[in-house]
Design a protein around this motif. Structure first.
Motif, PDB file in Angstrom:
ATOM      1  N   SER A   1       0.824  -1.207   0.000  1.00 22.80           N
ATOM      2  CA  SER A   1       0.000   0.000   0.000  1.00 22.80           C
ATOM      3  C   SER A   1       0.858   1.258   0.000  1.00 22.80           C
ATOM      4  O   SER A   1       0.354   2.360  -0.174  1.00 22.80           O
ATOM      5  N   LEU A   2       2.157   1.106   0.208  1.00 21.28           N
ATOM      6  CA  LEU A   2       3.069   2.239   0.166  1.00 21.28           C
ATOM      7  C   LEU A   2       3.451   2.531  -1.286  1.00 21.28           C
ATOM      8  O   LEU A   2       3.606   1.623  -2.088  1.00 21.28           O
ATOM      9  N   ARG A   3       3.612   3.809  -1.589  1.00 22.90           N
ATOM     10  CA  ARG A   3       3.819   4.226  -2.975  1.00 22.90           C
ATOM     11  C   ARG A   3       5.251   4.697  -3.210  1.00 22.90           C
ATOM     12  O   ARG A   3       5.936   5.117  -2.282  1.00 22.90           O
ATOM     13  N   THR A   4       5.636   4.649  -4.469  1.00 20.50           N
ATOM     14  CA  THR A   4       6.944   5.204  -4.816  1.00 20.50           C
ATOM     15  C   THR A   4       6.824   6.721  -4.944  1.00 20.50           C
ATOM     16  O   THR A   4       5.727   7.277  -5.076  1.00 20.50           O
ATOM     17  N   ILE A   5       7.968   7.372  -4.914  1.00 23.17           N
ATOM     18  CA  ILE A   5       7.984   8.827  -5.075  1.00 23.17           C
ATOM     19  C   ILE A   5       7.411   9.219  -6.424  1.00 23.17           C
ATOM     20  O   ILE A   5       6.645  10.182  -6.537  1.00 23.17           O
ATOM     21  N   GLU A   6       7.749   8.474  -7.462  1.00 23.83           N
ATOM     22  CA  GLU A   6       7.253   8.783  -8.805  1.00 23.83           C
ATOM     23  C   GLU A   6       5.731   8.659  -8.858  1.00 23.83           C
ATOM     24  O   GLU A   6       5.054   9.463  -9.507  1.00 23.83           O
ATOM     25  N   GLU A   7       5.179   7.641  -8.164  1.00 25.65           N
ATOM     26  CA  GLU A   7       3.724   7.491  -8.132  1.00 25.65           C
ATOM     27  C   GLU A   7       3.059   8.688  -7.465  1.00 25.65           C
ATOM     28  O   GLU A   7       2.041   9.206  -7.946  1.00 25.65           O
ATOM     29  N   LEU A   8       3.621   9.143  -6.363  1.00 22.89           N
ATOM     30  CA  LEU A   8       3.057  10.294  -5.662  1.00 22.89           C
ATOM     31  C   LEU A   8       3.108  11.550  -6.523  1.00 22.89           C
ATOM     32  O   LEU A   8       2.140  12.315  -6.597  1.00 22.89           O
ATOM     33  N   ARG A   9       4.251  11.778  -7.162  1.00 24.49           N
ATOM     34  CA  ARG A   9       4.375  12.963  -8.021  1.00 24.49           C
ATOM     35  C   ARG A   9       3.387  12.913  -9.185  1.00 24.49           C
ATOM     36  O   ARG A   9       2.739  13.916  -9.506  1.00 24.49           O
ATOM     37  N   THR A  10       3.268  11.748  -9.816  1.00 23.04           N
ATOM     38  CA  THR A  10       2.362  11.610 -10.959  1.00 23.04           C
ATOM     39  C   THR A  10       0.915  11.833 -10.536  1.00 23.04           C
ATOM     40  O   THR A  10       0.156  12.550 -11.197  1.00 23.04           O
ATOM     41  N   LYS A  11       0.515  11.230  -9.410  1.00 23.49           N
ATOM     42  CA  LYS A  11      -0.855  11.401  -8.924  1.00 23.49           C
ATOM     43  C   LYS A  11      -1.134  12.848  -8.556  1.00 23.49           C
ATOM     44  O   LYS A  11      -2.242  13.363  -8.785  1.00 23.49           O
ATOM     45  N   ALA A  12      -0.132  13.521  -7.985  1.00 19.77           N
ATOM     46  CA  ALA A  12      -0.305  14.929  -7.620  1.00 19.77           C
ATOM     47  C   ALA A  12      -0.509  15.786  -8.864  1.00 19.77           C
ATOM     48  O   ALA A  12      -1.332  16.712  -8.873  1.00 19.77           O
ATOM     49  N   GLU A  13       0.237  15.487  -9.936  1.00 21.50           N
ATOM     50  CA  GLU A  13       0.082  16.240 -11.187  1.00 21.50           C
ATOM     51  C   GLU A  13      -1.302  16.009 -11.790  1.00 21.50           C
ATOM     52  O   GLU A  13      -1.947  16.941 -12.275  1.00 21.50           O
ATOM     53  N   VAL A  14      -1.758  14.748 -11.778  1.00 22.73           N
ATOM     54  CA  VAL A  14      -3.087  14.419 -12.317  1.00 22.73           C
ATOM     55  C   VAL A  14      -4.166  15.138 -11.500  1.00 22.73           C
ATOM     56  O   VAL A  14      -5.116  15.708 -12.059  1.00 22.73           O
ATOM     57  N   TYR A  15      -4.010  15.114 -10.182  1.00 20.19           N
ATOM     58  CA  TYR A  15      -4.989  15.769  -9.303  1.00 20.19           C
ATOM     59  C   TYR A  15      -5.009  17.270  -9.552  1.00 20.19           C
ATOM     60  O   TYR A  15      -6.078  17.895  -9.599  1.00 20.19           O
ATOM     61  N   TYR A  16      -3.823  17.865  -9.738  1.00 16.03           N
ATOM     62  CA  TYR A  16      -3.730  19.299 -10.004  1.00 16.03           C
ATOM     63  C   TYR A  16      -4.473  19.667 -11.290  1.00 16.03           C
ATOM     64  O   TYR A  16      -5.243  20.639 -11.324  1.00 16.03           O
ATOM     65  N   GLU A  17      -4.257  18.904 -12.351  1.00 14.46           N
ATOM     66  CA  GLU A  17      -4.920  19.183 -13.617  1.00 14.46           C
ATOM     67  C   GLU A  17      -6.427  19.005 -13.505  1.00 14.46           C
ATOM     68  O   GLU A  17      -7.199  19.773 -14.083  1.00 14.46           O
ATOM     69  N   GLU A  18      -6.846  17.995 -12.748  1.00 18.66           N
ATOM     70  CA  GLU A  18      -8.273  17.759 -12.565  1.00 18.66           C
ATOM     71  C   GLU A  18      -8.913  18.919 -11.792  1.00 18.66           C
ATOM     72  O   GLU A  18      -9.996  19.395 -12.144  1.00 18.66           O
ATOM     73  N   GLN A  19      -8.233  19.383 -10.743  1.00 14.41           N
ATOM     74  CA  GLN A  19      -8.754  20.510  -9.969  1.00 14.41           C
ATOM     75  C   GLN A  19      -8.801  21.774 -10.820  1.00 14.41           C
ATOM     76  O   GLN A  19      -9.729  22.581 -10.705  1.00 14.41           O
ATOM     77  N   LYS A  20      -7.802  21.956 -11.676  1.00 12.98           N
ATOM     78  CA  LYS A  20      -7.787  23.119 -12.568  1.00 12.98           C
ATOM     79  C   LYS A  20      -8.969  23.066 -13.535  1.00 12.98           C
ATOM     80  O   LYS A  20      -9.609  24.094 -13.809  1.00 12.98           O
ATOM     81  N   ARG A  21      -9.255  21.852 -14.056  1.00 14.72           N
ATOM     82  CA  ARG A  21     -10.393  21.692 -14.963  1.00 14.72           C
ATOM     83  C   ARG A  21     -11.703  21.992 -14.240  1.00 14.72           C
ATOM     84  O   ARG A  21     -12.563  22.724 -14.762  1.00 14.72           O
ATOM     85  N   ILE A  22     -11.852  21.446 -13.043  1.00 15.15           N
ATOM     86  CA  ILE A  22     -13.083  21.671 -12.271  1.00 15.15           C
ATOM     87  C   ILE A  22     -13.259  23.153 -11.958  1.00 15.15           C
ATOM     88  O   ILE A  22     -14.360  23.703 -12.053  1.00 15.15           O
ATOM     89  N   SER A  23     -12.145  23.811 -11.584  1.00 18.59           N
ATOM     90  CA  SER A  23     -12.202  25.235 -11.275  1.00 18.59           C
ATOM     91  C   SER A  23     -12.614  26.049 -12.497  1.00 18.59           C
ATOM     92  O   SER A  23     -13.432  26.975 -12.396  1.00 18.59           O
ATOM     93  N   ALA A  24     -12.061  25.689 -13.679  1.00 13.45           N
ATOM     94  CA  ALA A  24     -12.408  26.405 -14.902  1.00 13.45           C
ATOM     95  C   ALA A  24     -13.887  26.217 -15.241  1.00 13.45           C
ATOM     96  O   ALA A  24     -14.567  27.162 -15.663  1.00 13.45           O
ATOM     97  N   GLU A  25     -14.391  24.996 -15.040  1.00 12.10           N
ATOM     98  CA  GLU A  25     -15.805  24.736 -15.312  1.00 12.10           C
ATOM     99  C   GLU A  25     -16.703  25.527 -14.359  1.00 12.10           C
ATOM    100  O   GLU A  25     -17.739  26.060 -14.765  1.00 12.10           O
ATOM    101  N   LYS A  26     -16.305  25.604 -13.098  1.00 12.22           N
ATOM    102  CA  LYS A  26     -17.090  26.367 -12.130  1.00 12.22           C
ATOM    103  C   LYS A  26     -17.102  27.851 -12.475  1.00 12.22           C
ATOM    104  O   LYS A  26     -18.143  28.522 -12.373  1.00 12.22           O
ATOM    105  N   LYS A  27     -15.945  28.375 -12.892  1.00 15.65           N
ATOM    106  CA  LYS A  27     -15.873  29.792 -13.267  1.00 15.65           C
ATOM    107  C   LYS A  27     -16.732  30.072 -14.493  1.00 15.65           C
ATOM    108  O   LYS A  27     -17.424  31.099 -14.550  1.00 15.65           O
ATOM    109  N   ALA A  28     -16.695  29.147 -15.467  1.00 18.91           N
ATOM    110  CA  ALA A  28     -17.495  29.323 -16.678  1.00 18.91           C
ATOM    111  C   ALA A  28     -18.986  29.277 -16.347  1.00 18.91           C
ATOM    112  O   ALA A  28     -19.774  30.077 -16.870  1.00 18.91           O
TER     113      ALA A  28
END
Length: 390
Positions: free
Chosen positions: A257-284
């Protein structure tokens, strides 16, 4: 820009004696020194003391802030107050490290950025100092956040994350301040917290009573003697940790259940892009909602204006006749409203004819004519140019 450095030390477990106060006084004649603290700021020059050595000898907490983007925080705790091997696993990079000093461990957290604004250090330590008590109580979340900071700034690579403390998804105020202090991204915290269990840290008093009853009498007598004699100010915390450890039914986190550093970084980037998309949709969606409400409101206003169009033209002429800036503004605003009304009712020719007369009659009123130009309503033998009309 002037140089700025802020130093603050706090003695928590034991106040400073006269010898210590004298030594600190020799290090700085301008510092504010009390039996429990040393505070100084520099606009020019440097502090002559060594913060790590002072922490080893006298203090339990330290903070350092500069106006060129450096922040540092230190906590000193007894080795006996923490699982040494577990704590070491979190301190693998420059942003989160530790020093082993005789009977104590000194944890250091640091952050350095080139994208900084002027800031002052006063107030930071008071918002963070309770994290030392958290460490003494076995709460290692600040150490884990420090480890995440090393990931964010690429201080460590190709590693598996250490054990994940519980309740990462529910950070306290001081932990949020700590994440802010070390400039840790919310996206990385969110992703890291996904594998953190929720744990009730409150004490079950009936279980505590049963656990105390099982302690051998000789052990109890020794503990009571140490408690009354105050030979260890952290004894109550040690007993609490011992109780929780011996009565906890929390399952050990399995290795997969423990993750590699690369997994954490990749998931954080995906989450960031998803939050950016959601924020843009809310603003629109919010923009569309506001525009719809404004359109409905505008339509209601034009309906009311249609019933008093003649009076409005008279008001416009009165405003122009005043020859005042505020009156000109009111007149032009009403003209824009009447233009919108004429477009809606397909009577633009009638509006243009009236605007032609107004333009010719008041052509020498430069302030008024300038305002008509700004909204595209000046009639000069050319079509109306409503460039600023919605």
């Amino acid at each position: 820009m002037s140089e700025y450095q802020y130093y603050e030390f706090q003695a928590i477990d034991k106040p400073l004696d006269e010898e210590a106060l004298d030594e600190l006084g020799r290090l700085s004649s301008r510092a504010i020194i009390t039996p429990t603290s040393f505070v100084n700021e520099y606009n020019y020059g440097d502090f002559r003391g060594n913060p790590l050595k002072l922490m080893e000898k006298y203090f339990d907490a330290f903070i350092y802030v500069t106006n060129w983007g450096i922040r540092k925080l230190m906590f000193k705790i007894p080795k006996s107050a923490v699982d040494f091997e577990q704590a070491k696993a979190y301190c693998l990079g420059e942003n989160s490290t530790f020093y082993e000093k005789k009977e104590h461990l000194i944890f250091e957290f640091s952050s350095h950025t080139e994208d900084y604004d002027w800031e002052e250090g006063e107030g930071w330590l008071s918002s963070l100092i309770s994290l030392r008590s958290d460490l003494l109580n076995g709460d290692l979340r600040c150490l884990y956040l420090g480890w995440l900071s090393n990931i964010q700034y690429s201080q460590i690579d190709d590693e598996i994350e250490p054990s994940i403390p519980p309740n990462l998804q529910n950070l306290s105020g001081p932990l949020k301040s700590f994440a802010d202090f070390i400039r840790l991204d919310d996206d990385l915290i969110h992703v890291a917290s996904e594998n953190s269990v929720s744990e009730d840290v409150s004490i079950n008093h009936s279980e505590l009573a049963a656990w105390i009853a099982k302690i051998p009498e000789k052990d109890k007598n020794s503990l009571l003697y140490r408690l009354i004699n105050r030979d260890n100010p952290h004894l109550p915390m040690e007993l609490k940790r011992r109780f929780l450890k011996e009565t906890s039914d929390q399952k050990e986190i399995v290795q997969n259940s423990l993750r590699t550093i690369e997994e954490l970084r990749t998931k954080a980037e995906v989450y960031y892009e998803e939050q950016k998309r959601i924020s843009a949709e809310k603003k629109a969606a919010e923009k569309a909602r506001r525009e719809k409400e404004e359109k409905i409101g505008r339509e209601k206003y034009l309906n009311s204006l249609a019933s008093k169009e003649t009076e409005t033209w008279a008001t416009i002429n009165e405003n122009i006749a005043e020859k005042k800036a505020s009156a000109y503004d009111q007149a032009v605003t009403l003209l824009v409203d009447l233009y919108d009304l004429s477009k809606r009712n397909k009577k633009e020719k009638e509006f243009i004819d009236k605007m032609k007369l107004i333009s010719e009659e008041h052509c020498k009123k430069q302030a008024f004519i300038r305002r008509l130009k700004e909204v595209g309503l000046l009639w000069k033998n050319v079509p109306v140019l409503p460039n600023l009309i919605p």
